[in-house]
Scaffold this active site. Sequence first.
Site, PDB file in Angstrom:
ATOM      1  N   LYS A 172       0.820  -1.218   0.000  1.00  0.00           N
ATOM      2  CA  LYS A 172       0.000   0.000   0.000  1.00  0.00           C
ATOM      3  C   LYS A 172       0.855   1.271   0.000  1.00  0.00           C
ATOM      4  O   LYS A 172       0.627   2.177  -0.797  1.00  0.00           O
ATOM      5  CB  LYS A 172      -0.929  -0.042   1.214  1.00  0.00           C
ATOM      6  CG  LYS A 172      -2.002   1.021   1.216  1.00  0.00           C
ATOM      7  CD  LYS A 172      -3.081   0.723   2.217  1.00  0.00           C
ATOM      8  CE  LYS A 172      -2.630   0.774   3.652  1.00  0.00           C
ATOM      9  NZ  LYS A 172      -2.000  -0.393   4.214  1.00  0.00           N
ATOM     10  N   THR A 193       4.007   1.529  -0.838  1.00  0.00           N
ATOM     11  CA  THR A 193       4.780   1.543  -2.086  1.00  0.00           C
ATOM     12  C   THR A 193       3.931   2.088  -3.231  1.00  0.00           C
ATOM     13  O   THR A 193       4.394   2.906  -4.046  1.00  0.00           O
ATOM     14  CB  THR A 193       5.279   0.118  -2.410  1.00  0.00           C
ATOM     15  OG1 THR A 193       6.066  -0.359  -1.317  1.00  0.00           O
ATOM     16  CG2 THR A 193       6.108   0.099  -3.676  1.00  0.00           C
ATOM     17  N   ARG A 249       2.047   8.297   6.978  1.00  0.00           N
ATOM     18  CA  ARG A 249       2.279   8.287   8.424  1.00  0.00           C
ATOM     19  C   ARG A 249       3.762   8.051   8.716  1.00  0.00           C
ATOM     20  O   ARG A 249       4.503   7.542   7.881  1.00  0.00           O
ATOM     21  CB  ARG A 249       1.457   7.175   9.083  1.00  0.00           C
ATOM     22  CG  ARG A 249      -0.028   7.415   9.051  1.00  0.00           C
ATOM     23  CD  ARG A 249      -0.788   6.182   9.504  1.00  0.00           C
ATOM     24  NE  ARG A 249      -0.582   5.058   8.594  1.00  0.00           N
ATOM     25  CZ  ARG A 249      -0.806   3.795   8.909  1.00  0.00           C
ATOM     26  NH1 ARG A 249      -1.234   3.480  10.117  1.00  0.00           N
ATOM     27  NH2 ARG A 249      -0.613   2.836   8.026  1.00  0.00           N
ATOM     28  N   LYS A 258       7.236  -6.175  11.270  1.00  0.00           N
ATOM     29  CA  LYS A 258       6.427  -5.608  10.189  1.00  0.00           C
ATOM     30  C   LYS A 258       7.234  -4.713   9.251  1.00  0.00           C
ATOM     31  O   LYS A 258       6.990  -4.658   8.059  1.00  0.00           O
ATOM     32  CB  LYS A 258       5.251  -4.813  10.786  1.00  0.00           C
ATOM     33  CG  LYS A 258       4.305  -4.243   9.729  1.00  0.00           C
ATOM     34  CD  LYS A 258       3.147  -3.512  10.382  1.00  0.00           C
ATOM     35  CE  LYS A 258       2.221  -2.920   9.335  1.00  0.00           C
ATOM     36  NZ  LYS A 258       2.830  -1.813   8.583  1.00  0.00           N
ATOM     37  N   ALA A 291      -3.887   1.414  12.598  1.00  0.00           N
ATOM     38  CA  ALA A 291      -5.287   1.354  12.164  1.00  0.00           C
ATOM     39  C   ALA A 291      -6.061   0.217  12.803  1.00  0.00           C
ATOM     40  O   ALA A 291      -7.288   0.208  12.745  1.00  0.00           O
ATOM     41  CB  ALA A 291      -5.358   1.232  10.648  1.00  0.00           C
ATOM     42  N   PHE A 320      -3.714  -0.668   6.956  1.00  0.00           N
ATOM     43  CA  PHE A 320      -4.310  -1.986   6.766  1.00  0.00           C
ATOM     44  C   PHE A 320      -5.394  -1.985   5.677  1.00  0.00           C
ATOM     45  O   PHE A 320      -5.338  -1.190   4.751  1.00  0.00           O
ATOM     46  CB  PHE A 320      -4.815  -2.545   8.100  1.00  0.00           C
ATOM     47  CG  PHE A 320      -3.716  -2.750   9.108  1.00  0.00           C
ATOM     48  CD1 PHE A 320      -2.598  -3.507   8.793  1.00  0.00           C
ATOM     49  CD2 PHE A 320      -3.775  -2.186  10.382  1.00  0.00           C
ATOM     50  CE1 PHE A 320      -1.561  -3.692   9.708  1.00  0.00           C
ATOM     51  CE2 PHE A 320      -2.749  -2.369  11.304  1.00  0.00           C
ATOM     52  CZ  PHE A 320      -1.641  -3.118  10.969  1.00  0.00           C
ATOM     53  N   PHE A 366       3.820  -8.912  -9.254  1.00  0.00           N
ATOM     54  CA  PHE A 366       4.920  -9.749  -8.772  1.00  0.00           C
ATOM     55  C   PHE A 366       5.405 -10.619  -9.923  1.00  0.00           C
ATOM     56  O   PHE A 366       4.634 -10.976 -10.828  1.00  0.00           O
ATOM     57  CB  PHE A 366       4.462 -10.641  -7.614  1.00  0.00           C
ATOM     58  CG  PHE A 366       4.438  -9.947  -6.271  1.00  0.00           C
ATOM     59  CD1 PHE A 366       5.420 -10.185  -5.324  1.00  0.00           C
ATOM     60  CD2 PHE A 366       3.431  -9.040  -5.956  1.00  0.00           C
ATOM     61  CE1 PHE A 366       5.398  -9.548  -4.091  1.00  0.00           C
ATOM     62  CE2 PHE A 366       3.403  -8.399  -4.728  1.00  0.00           C
ATOM     63  CZ  PHE A 366       4.385  -8.657  -3.792  1.00  0.00           C
ATOM     64  N   TRP A 412       7.248  -0.794  -7.761  1.00  0.00           N
ATOM     65  CA  TRP A 412       8.364  -1.322  -6.959  1.00  0.00           C
ATOM     66  C   TRP A 412       9.599  -1.478  -7.831  1.00  0.00           C
ATOM     67  O   TRP A 412      10.708  -1.120  -7.436  1.00  0.00           O
ATOM     68  CB  TRP A 412       7.969  -2.673  -6.339  1.00  0.00           C
ATOM     69  CG  TRP A 412       8.994  -3.194  -5.367  1.00  0.00           C
ATOM     70  CD1 TRP A 412       9.058  -2.968  -4.021  1.00  0.00           C
ATOM     71  CD2 TRP A 412      10.124  -4.033  -5.677  1.00  0.00           C
ATOM     72  NE1 TRP A 412      10.145  -3.598  -3.469  1.00  0.00           N
ATOM     73  CE2 TRP A 412      10.821  -4.257  -4.465  1.00  0.00           C
ATOM     74  CE3 TRP A 412      10.624  -4.603  -6.850  1.00  0.00           C
ATOM     75  CZ2 TRP A 412      11.975  -5.039  -4.385  1.00  0.00           C
ATOM     76  CZ3 TRP A 412      11.777  -5.375  -6.776  1.00  0.00           C
ATOM     77  CH2 TRP A 412      12.440  -5.583  -5.566  1.00  0.00           C
TER      78      TRP A 412
END
Length: 555
Positions: free
Chosen positions: A71, A73, A94, A105, A273, A301, A381, A409
Amino acid sequence: MKTDIQIAQEANIKPIKDIASLVGIPEKDLELYGNYKAKINSAIWEELKDKKDGKLVLVSAITPTPAGEGKSTTTVGLGQALAKLGKKSAIALREPSLGPVFGIKGGAAGGGYAQVVPMEDINLHFTGDMHAITTANNLLSAAIDNHITQGNTLGIDSRQIVWKRVMDMNDRALRDVVVGLGGKANGFVRQDGFMITVASEIMAILCLANDMADLKERLSNIIIGYNYDNKPIKAGDLKVHGAMALLLRDAIKPNLVQTLENTPAFIHGGPFANIAHGCNSIVATKLGLKLTDYLITEAGFGADLGAEKFMNIKCRYAGIKPSAVVLVATVRALKMHGGVKKSDLGNENVPALEAGFENLKKHIENIKKFGVPSVVAVNKFVTDTESEVSKLMELCRLEGVNAAICDVWEKGGEGGLNLAHKVIEVCEKDSEFKYLYNVEEPIKEKIEKIAKEIYGAKGVVYTSKADKEIKRLEKLGLDNYPICMAKTQYSLSDNPDLIGRPEGFEITVKEVRVSAGAGFIVALTGDIMIMPGLPKVPSAEKIDIDEKGVITGLF
């Protein structure tokens, strides 16, 4: 393949004064933290407040899985892509918490060629906001125990103190502690506990305050506990809210950095969140809207948590509305929601993808409830097969939602151009934004609307403790606030094992608390940890710095 930190360390990073000039921030309004970070002086708002807002784009996602969604990224990459198209764009994120950075994480700086930099600074101490929030929180904790020791003229019932101490680290040993041991000189013995800093009400207040006056007022309204007559005691009663505001005088100023492609990035505030409301600060968001044509922000999230709270809490207090929502999904994650094990994700499995699509479909439906158009960003991916990607795009079309392959990415802004075009397109549509509920509705009615309409629950069960707390809030007139659900991020339900789109479940509300300063009611469900613990092998074991100051292992 280079690591995120290697890519970040090779970035062509520009002086922050040059980045500020891209969005019209004059040097006089910058408070420099070295060459590449700055805080923005609050006085700039008076010069900008009457300007027309740009388009606000919220980036959210499907329900998280161990396969990853990307998210942050996507947020960074989309901001870079819009800049490539000649749009005056910026992103708003954030700040990372040190707990996840040294735990498991990770940070919140994006990844690959869609990152914010200087990545090491952002993920570590940055401009000191977390420390200021921690100190303000613990000043209030110290004042509570000192007041009781010095005679307790407010009649604080030590059995009903709800305010906890905080630190910005995962430390399970501090979840439940006893303070005041060691005799009379150390105060009265009582049970206490620690939360992680990002779960503190101070963090939520900083992110929801519109200015310093609002911040100070909200701090004074914090309920720290109750007296022997069951009446609330506030931080203002202890007369420390002014000192707390002083500690936050710099923390309330938004931070400015840049992406790898030199797109301006506002990074400010960091509530989780699954515990709090999961959005960056109102101050940074409103400032970014005045300075740009497109401001891309994200909420933590899945859309059942961050996006719901963004709409019902942040937008309500900020007086803003999103023009579009981007829902991030991956083939890998959807296959996990369809029952595939992480070890088997490299194998093509179209039926599992179709089954897992039900999770994305629910989030698409939820965004429609707020009257905002959406776009699905399919984060690419290398293991994705042509059949899987084609099927996902087809399923999105059948739901009447635009979808775009996103490869930021690997390619940075170039890999997000298709997504950027679709975002521009939907932003031109009329957003008929609306809240899910009215704050004047009864507490249970608001909770049940979220549980049934957003999560898909058949009903809500309340423990006797939660029932008692709801009745007390109603009696005290503290019930007319938005709801902030504390729920697992791993499922639409309150059971992390129920993946995909579960049905026929009930949500169990175990506790209900009021954060009167932040301005919301917290309903706790499931086993939500407000002080996480470190994993068996924490990321801290891989992080190092050499004699030349080069950092390794930080993602």
